[in-house]
Design a protein around this motif. Sequence first.
Motif, PDB file in Angstrom:
ATOM      1  N   PRO A 108      13.416 -30.406   2.028  1.00  0.00           N
ATOM      2  CA  PRO A 108      12.455 -31.565   2.075  1.00  0.00           C
ATOM      3  C   PRO A 108      11.868 -31.653   0.546  1.00  0.00           C
ATOM      4  CG  PRO A 108      11.406 -29.944   3.567  1.00  0.00           C
ATOM      5  CD  PRO A 108      12.713 -29.379   3.007  1.00  0.00           C
ATOM      6  N   ASN A 109      11.805 -30.735  -0.257  1.00  0.00           N
ATOM      7  CA  ASN A 109      11.190 -30.839  -1.746  1.00  0.00           C
ATOM      8  C   ASN A 109      12.287 -30.736  -2.899  1.00  0.00           C
ATOM      9  OD1 ASN A 109       8.665 -31.494  -1.122  1.00  0.00           O
ATOM     10  ND2 ASN A 109       8.069 -29.532  -0.744  1.00  0.00           N
ATOM     11  N   HIS A 110      13.613 -31.183  -2.416  1.00  0.00           N
ATOM     12  CA  HIS A 110      14.657 -31.003  -3.290  1.00  0.00           C
ATOM     13  C   HIS A 110      14.527 -32.064  -4.491  1.00  0.00           C
ATOM     14  CE1 HIS A 110      18.865 -30.507  -5.093  1.00  0.00           C
ATOM     15  NE2 HIS A 110      18.778 -29.389  -4.403  1.00  0.00           N
ATOM     16  N   ALA A 133       7.087 -49.971  -4.234  1.00  0.00           N
ATOM     17  CA  ALA A 133       7.339 -49.329  -5.343  1.00  0.00           C
ATOM     18  C   ALA A 133       6.600 -48.135  -5.514  1.00  0.00           C
ATOM     19  CB  ALA A 133       7.650 -50.304  -6.682  1.00  0.00           C
ATOM     20  N   LEU A 134       5.420 -48.355  -5.616  1.00  0.00           N
ATOM     21  CA  LEU A 134       4.281 -47.378  -5.537  1.00  0.00           C
ATOM     22  C   LEU A 134       4.556 -46.042  -4.687  1.00  0.00           C
ATOM     23  CD1 LEU A 134       1.873 -46.517  -7.569  1.00  0.00           C
ATOM     24  CD2 LEU A 134       0.375 -47.518  -6.018  1.00  0.00           C
ATOM     25  N   LEU A 135       4.692 -46.444  -3.460  1.00  0.00           N
ATOM     26  CA  LEU A 135       4.763 -45.495  -2.504  1.00  0.00           C
ATOM     27  C   LEU A 135       5.944 -44.561  -2.692  1.00  0.00           C
ATOM     28  CD1 LEU A 135       4.098 -47.545   0.596  1.00  0.00           C
ATOM     29  CD2 LEU A 135       2.721 -45.527  -0.005  1.00  0.00           C
ATOM     30  N   SER A 136       7.274 -45.208  -3.228  1.00  0.00           N
ATOM     31  CA  SER A 136       8.449 -44.458  -3.385  1.00  0.00           C
ATOM     32  C   SER A 136       8.405 -43.685  -4.703  1.00  0.00           C
ATOM     33  CB  SER A 136       9.509 -45.291  -3.720  1.00  0.00           C
ATOM     34  OG  SER A 136       9.731 -45.799  -2.120  1.00  0.00           O
ATOM     35  N   LEU A 137       7.274 -44.306  -5.652  1.00  0.00           N
ATOM     36  CA  LEU A 137       7.648 -43.542  -6.899  1.00  0.00           C
ATOM     37  C   LEU A 137       6.466 -42.289  -6.901  1.00  0.00           C
ATOM     38  CD1 LEU A 137       7.766 -46.573  -9.265  1.00  0.00           C
ATOM     39  CD2 LEU A 137       9.264 -44.761  -8.917  1.00  0.00           C
ATOM     40  N   GLU A 138       5.348 -42.572  -6.234  1.00  0.00           N
ATOM     41  CA  GLU A 138       4.331 -41.431  -5.860  1.00  0.00           C
ATOM     42  C   GLU A 138       5.106 -40.355  -5.217  1.00  0.00           C
ATOM     43  OE1 GLU A 138       0.054 -43.649  -6.028  1.00  0.00           O
ATOM     44  OE2 GLU A 138       1.297 -43.464  -4.029  1.00  0.00           O
ATOM     45  N   LYS A 139       5.907 -40.551  -4.284  1.00  0.00           N
ATOM     46  CA  LYS A 139       6.681 -39.337  -3.485  1.00  0.00           C
ATOM     47  C   LYS A 139       7.632 -38.727  -4.485  1.00  0.00           C
ATOM     48  CE  LYS A 139       8.214 -37.699   0.139  1.00  0.00           C
ATOM     49  NZ  LYS A 139       7.244 -36.630   1.152  1.00  0.00           N
ATOM     50  N   THR A 140       8.211 -39.545  -5.394  1.00  0.00           N
ATOM     51  CA  THR A 140       9.187 -39.048  -6.552  1.00  0.00           C
ATOM     52  C   THR A 140       8.298 -37.889  -7.181  1.00  0.00           C
ATOM     53  OG1 THR A 140      10.553 -41.093  -6.863  1.00  0.00           O
ATOM     54  CG2 THR A 140      10.450 -39.418  -8.485  1.00  0.00           C
ATOM     55  N   CYS A 141       7.052 -38.241  -7.732  1.00  0.00           N
ATOM     56  CA  CYS A 141       6.359 -37.585  -8.447  1.00  0.00           C
ATOM     57  C   CYS A 141       5.752 -36.058  -7.631  1.00  0.00           C
ATOM     58  CB  CYS A 141       4.934 -38.425  -8.782  1.00  0.00           C
ATOM     59  SG  CYS A 141       3.985 -37.789 -10.294  1.00  0.00           S
ATOM     60  N   GLU A 142       5.454 -36.592  -6.485  1.00  0.00           N
ATOM     61  CA  GLU A 142       4.866 -35.435  -5.536  1.00  0.00           C
ATOM     62  C   GLU A 142       5.932 -34.269  -5.664  1.00  0.00           C
ATOM     63  OE1 GLU A 142       4.360 -34.982  -0.745  1.00  0.00           O
ATOM     64  OE2 GLU A 142       3.479 -36.616  -1.930  1.00  0.00           O
ATOM     65  N   LYS A 146       6.348 -30.445  -7.242  1.00  0.00           N
ATOM     66  CA  LYS A 146       6.532 -29.355  -6.284  1.00  0.00           C
ATOM     67  C   LYS A 146       7.900 -28.559  -6.540  1.00  0.00           C
ATOM     68  CE  LYS A 146       4.048 -30.785  -2.080  1.00  0.00           C
ATOM     69  NZ  LYS A 146       4.176 -31.394  -0.921  1.00  0.00           N
ATOM     70  N   SER A 147       8.903 -28.995  -7.087  1.00  0.00           N
ATOM     71  CA  SER A 147       9.925 -28.439  -7.398  1.00  0.00           C
ATOM     72  C   SER A 147      10.669 -28.075  -8.626  1.00  0.00           C
ATOM     73  CB  SER A 147      11.387 -29.257  -6.673  1.00  0.00           C
ATOM     74  OG  SER A 147      11.347 -30.427  -7.239  1.00  0.00           O
TER      75      SER A 147
END
Length: 169
Positions: A108-110, A133-142, A146-147
């Motif tokens: 999940p964090n690959h 866009a913000l939701l997806s880009l924040e997920k990218t950042c998160e 982590k990884s």
Amino acid sequence: MDEYSEALSHYETALDIDQKALPPNHPVLASNYNNIGAVYQKMREYSKALSSCERALEIQNIALPPNHPSLADSYNNIGMVYNKMGEYSKALSSHKRSLEIKKTALPPNHPHLASSYGNIGLVYENMRDYSEALLSLEKTCEIFEKSLPPTDPRVAQSKRDVERVKKKM
């Protein structure tokens, strides 16, 4: 080195050799088509890029299991071309398909998941749907945070992408 004509010539030669040596739906041929498509994309010859990437996907759909990671790469490549062409709904569809395959094949964090979320975010940004866009880009950042080590340039880029979209809202 930005010598696209030279690269294209070598990839086409490799494809010719492989077509003579391998069965018509061998995954190596798909790889050749994806490489050719990438060069055409760099050359801004998007219809040729799309054609090559779609041919790669056709081969992979025959030769590989339905959730093979190489299929995700091809859907990603197609999505990138559609995005460059301004065909955002097609780009979004391809990137979402790529993400779904990656979710089945990767932890999940690959970082590859983060890249998919980032591509989706950039398409939404081009569509001026800044909340998505913000939701997806924040997920990218998160995921990148982590990884990856904090010094990885993808971490900083993902933060810049988030801030850029926040300013547009």
